[in-house]
Design a protein around this motif. Structure first.
Motif, PDB file in Angstrom:
ATOM      1  N   MET A   1       0.807  -1.167  -0.091  1.00 62.63           N
ATOM      2  CA  MET A   1      -0.028  -0.080   0.071  1.00 62.63           C
ATOM      3  C   MET A   1       1.115   1.191  -0.073  1.00 62.63           C
ATOM      4  N   ALA A   2       0.358   2.258  -0.877  1.00 58.55           N
ATOM      5  CA  ALA A   2       1.158   3.368  -0.754  1.00 58.55           C
ATOM      6  C   ALA A   2       0.526   4.428   0.142  1.00 58.55           C
ATOM      7  N   GLY A   3       1.653   5.467   0.634  1.00 61.15           N
ATOM      8  CA  GLY A   3       1.141   6.076   1.670  1.00 61.15           C
ATOM      9  C   GLY A   3       0.226   7.436   0.902  1.00 61.15           C
ATOM     10  N   LEU A   4      -0.249   8.217   1.857  1.00 61.14           N
ATOM     11  CA  LEU A   4      -1.150   9.252   1.600  1.00 61.14           C
ATOM     12  C   LEU A   4      -0.344  10.471   0.865  1.00 61.14           C
ATOM     13  N   LYS A   5       1.102  10.541   0.894  1.00 60.85           N
ATOM     14  CA  LYS A   5       1.871  11.475   0.375  1.00 60.85           C
ATOM     15  C   LYS A   5       1.305  12.845   0.706  1.00 60.85           C
ATOM     16  N   PRO A   6       1.136  13.346   1.899  1.00 65.84           N
ATOM     17  CA  PRO A   6       0.594  14.634   2.187  1.00 65.84           C
ATOM     18  C   PRO A   6       1.752  15.679   1.799  1.00 65.84           C
ATOM     19  N   GLN A   7       1.313  16.895   1.275  1.00 65.46           N
ATOM     20  CA  GLN A   7       2.120  18.033   0.747  1.00 65.46           C
ATOM     21  C   GLN A   7       1.567  18.937   1.465  1.00 65.46           C
ATOM     22  N   LEU A   8       2.488  20.020   2.399  1.00 63.75           N
ATOM     23  CA  LEU A   8       2.202  20.945   2.973  1.00 63.75           C
ATOM     24  C   LEU A   8       2.380  22.350   2.256  1.00 63.75           C
ATOM     25  N   ALA A   9       1.490  23.022   1.965  1.00 63.13           N
ATOM     26  CA  ALA A   9       1.535  24.391   1.224  1.00 63.13           C
ATOM     27  C   ALA A   9       2.200  25.425   2.246  1.00 63.13           C
ATOM     28  N   GLU A  10       3.046  26.144   1.796  1.00 60.08           N
ATOM     29  CA  GLU A  10       4.020  27.113   2.613  1.00 60.08           C
ATOM     30  C   GLU A  10       3.121  28.322   3.014  1.00 60.08           C
ATOM     31  N   GLU A  11       2.146  28.467   2.358  1.00 55.47           N
ATOM     32  CA  GLU A  11       1.467  29.943   2.654  1.00 55.47           C
ATOM     33  C   GLU A  11       0.215  29.732   3.719  1.00 55.47           C
ATOM     34  N   GLU A  12       0.069  30.391   4.638  1.00 52.14           N
ATOM     35  CA  GLU A  12      -1.325  30.276   5.548  1.00 52.14           C
ATOM     36  C   GLU A  12      -2.488  30.861   4.558  1.00 52.14           C
ATOM     37  N   HIS A  13      -3.600  30.049   4.912  1.00 59.43           N
ATOM     38  CA  HIS A  13      -4.838  30.271   4.105  1.00 59.43           C
ATOM     39  C   HIS A  13      -6.016  30.782   5.193  1.00 59.43           C
ATOM     40  N   GLY A  14      -6.912  31.401   4.828  1.00 60.08           N
ATOM     41  CA  GLY A  14      -7.987  31.652   5.418  1.00 60.08           C
ATOM     42  C   GLY A  14      -9.396  31.382   4.459  1.00 60.08           C
ATOM     43  N   LEU A  65      -3.255  15.864  -0.157  1.00 58.20           N
ATOM     44  CA  LEU A  65      -2.965  14.543  -0.376  1.00 58.20           C
ATOM     45  C   LEU A  65      -2.284  14.005  -1.538  1.00 58.20           C
ATOM     46  N   GLY A  66      -1.271  13.528  -1.831  1.00 53.00           N
ATOM     47  CA  GLY A  66      -0.684  13.436  -3.013  1.00 53.00           C
ATOM     48  C   GLY A  66      -1.237  12.058  -3.600  1.00 53.00           C
ATOM     49  N   TYR A  67      -1.941  11.080  -2.867  1.00 58.97           N
ATOM     50  CA  TYR A  67      -2.412   9.951  -3.193  1.00 58.97           C
ATOM     51  C   TYR A  67      -4.032  10.319  -4.007  1.00 58.97           C
ATOM     52  N   VAL A  68      -4.141   9.897  -5.270  1.00 58.38           N
ATOM     53  CA  VAL A  68      -5.321  10.073  -5.949  1.00 58.38           C
ATOM     54  C   VAL A  68      -6.317   9.330  -5.482  1.00 58.38           C
ATOM     55  N   SER A  69      -7.264   9.777  -5.121  1.00 57.64           N
ATOM     56  CA  SER A  69      -8.427   9.284  -4.603  1.00 57.64           C
ATOM     57  C   SER A  69      -9.770   9.150  -5.545  1.00 57.64           C
ATOM     58  N   SER A  70     -10.663   8.354  -5.523  1.00 60.35           N
ATOM     59  CA  SER A  70     -11.594   8.124  -6.319  1.00 60.35           C
ATOM     60  C   SER A  70     -12.724   8.756  -5.842  1.00 60.35           C
ATOM     61  N   LEU A  71     -13.563   9.387  -6.382  1.00 63.07           N
ATOM     62  CA  LEU A  71     -14.732  10.131  -5.907  1.00 63.07           C
ATOM     63  C   LEU A  71     -15.625   9.064  -5.152  1.00 63.07           C
ATOM     64  N   GLU A  72     -15.453   7.732  -5.301  1.00 59.99           N
ATOM     65  CA  GLU A  72     -16.188   6.619  -4.901  1.00 59.99           C
ATOM     66  C   GLU A  72     -15.598   5.881  -3.869  1.00 59.99           C
ATOM     67  N   SER A  73     -14.504   6.433  -3.490  1.00 61.89           N
ATOM     68  CA  SER A  73     -13.502   5.620  -2.470  1.00 61.89           C
ATOM     69  C   SER A  73     -14.342   5.805  -1.068  1.00 61.89           C
ATOM     70  N   VAL A  74     -14.139   4.785  -0.229  1.00 63.41           N
ATOM     71  CA  VAL A  74     -15.144   4.679   0.912  1.00 63.41           C
ATOM     72  C   VAL A  74     -14.069   4.465   2.123  1.00 63.41           C
ATOM     73  N   GLY A  75     -14.140   5.433   2.850  1.00 62.62           N
ATOM     74  CA  GLY A  75     -13.619   5.213   4.386  1.00 62.62           C
ATOM     75  C   GLY A  75     -12.249   6.217   4.450  1.00 62.62           C
ATOM     76  N   TYR A  98      -9.104  15.002  -7.823  1.00 62.27           N
ATOM     77  CA  TYR A  98      -8.250  13.935  -7.712  1.00 62.27           C
ATOM     78  C   TYR A  98      -7.585  13.763  -6.339  1.00 62.27           C
ATOM     79  N   HIS A  99      -7.725  14.898  -5.579  1.00 62.20           N
ATOM     80  CA  HIS A  99      -6.938  14.697  -4.360  1.00 62.20           C
ATOM     81  C   HIS A  99      -7.911  15.457  -3.175  1.00 62.20           C
ATOM     82  N   ASP A 100      -7.638  14.864  -2.081  1.00 60.59           N
ATOM     83  CA  ASP A 100      -8.237  15.577  -1.102  1.00 60.59           C
ATOM     84  C   ASP A 100      -7.202  16.583  -0.293  1.00 60.59           C
ATOM     85  N   HIS A 101      -7.840  17.736   0.240  1.00 64.13           N
ATOM     86  CA  HIS A 101      -7.061  18.951   0.805  1.00 64.13           C
ATOM     87  C   HIS A 101      -7.712  18.975   2.135  1.00 64.13           C
ATOM     88  N   LEU A 102      -6.722  19.241   3.284  1.00 64.25           N
ATOM     89  CA  LEU A 102      -7.252  19.358   4.505  1.00 64.25           C
ATOM     90  C   LEU A 102      -6.582  20.774   4.866  1.00 64.25           C
TER      91      LEU A 102
END
Length: 123
Positions: A1-14, A65-75, A98-102
């Motif tokens: 299994m591959a990791g989620l490959k999180p990528q942190l943006a350098e800029e603060e958001h609002g 998340l660098g992991y390419v997720s499906s719109l139908e993925s569960v969990g 393509y990706h989820d963003h937190l």
């Protein structure tokens, strides 16, 4: 299994809202928008929100998340939400094509990155 490959943006958001009928600031280039009953919710870099004079709730870090997720993925959302919840880190999730963003509190961004880096993506 591959990791989620999180990528942190350098800029603060609002987060901000542009009321229906309010003129859209020409210079505003949002990261995301969502049409709501109260107006258009906008997520953008804090510096941009401040430059165009929008009231905002700032102090958020964007982790993609660098992991390419499906719109139908569960969990998948439940998996990282649970891990962040256990650490007491609030998160706002935007699921794109393509990706989820937190968006997590700026002060907890490194903690969130550590947690997400250890999670594995579903097969």
């Amino acid at each position: 299994m591959a990791g989620l490959k999180p990528q942190l943006a350098e800029e603060e958001h609002g987060f901000a809202t542009i009321a229906h009928g309010q003129e859209w600031p020409r210079e505003l280039v949002p990261v995301a928008t969502f049409a709501e009953v109260e107006g258009t919710s906008v997520i953008a870099q804090m510096a941009m929100l401040e430059a165009v004079g929008l009231d905002h709730d700032g102090g958020w870090a964007k982790i993609s998340l660098g992991y390419v997720s499906s719109l139908e993925s569960v969990g998948l959302t439940a998996r990282f939400a649970q891990a962040l919840t256990e650490a007491g880190i609030p998160s706002n999730v935007v699921a794109a094509y393509y990706h989820d963003h937190l968006f997590v509190p700026w002060s907890r961004r490194e903690d969130a990155m550590d947690i997400l880096s250890k999670l594995e993506a579903p097969e």
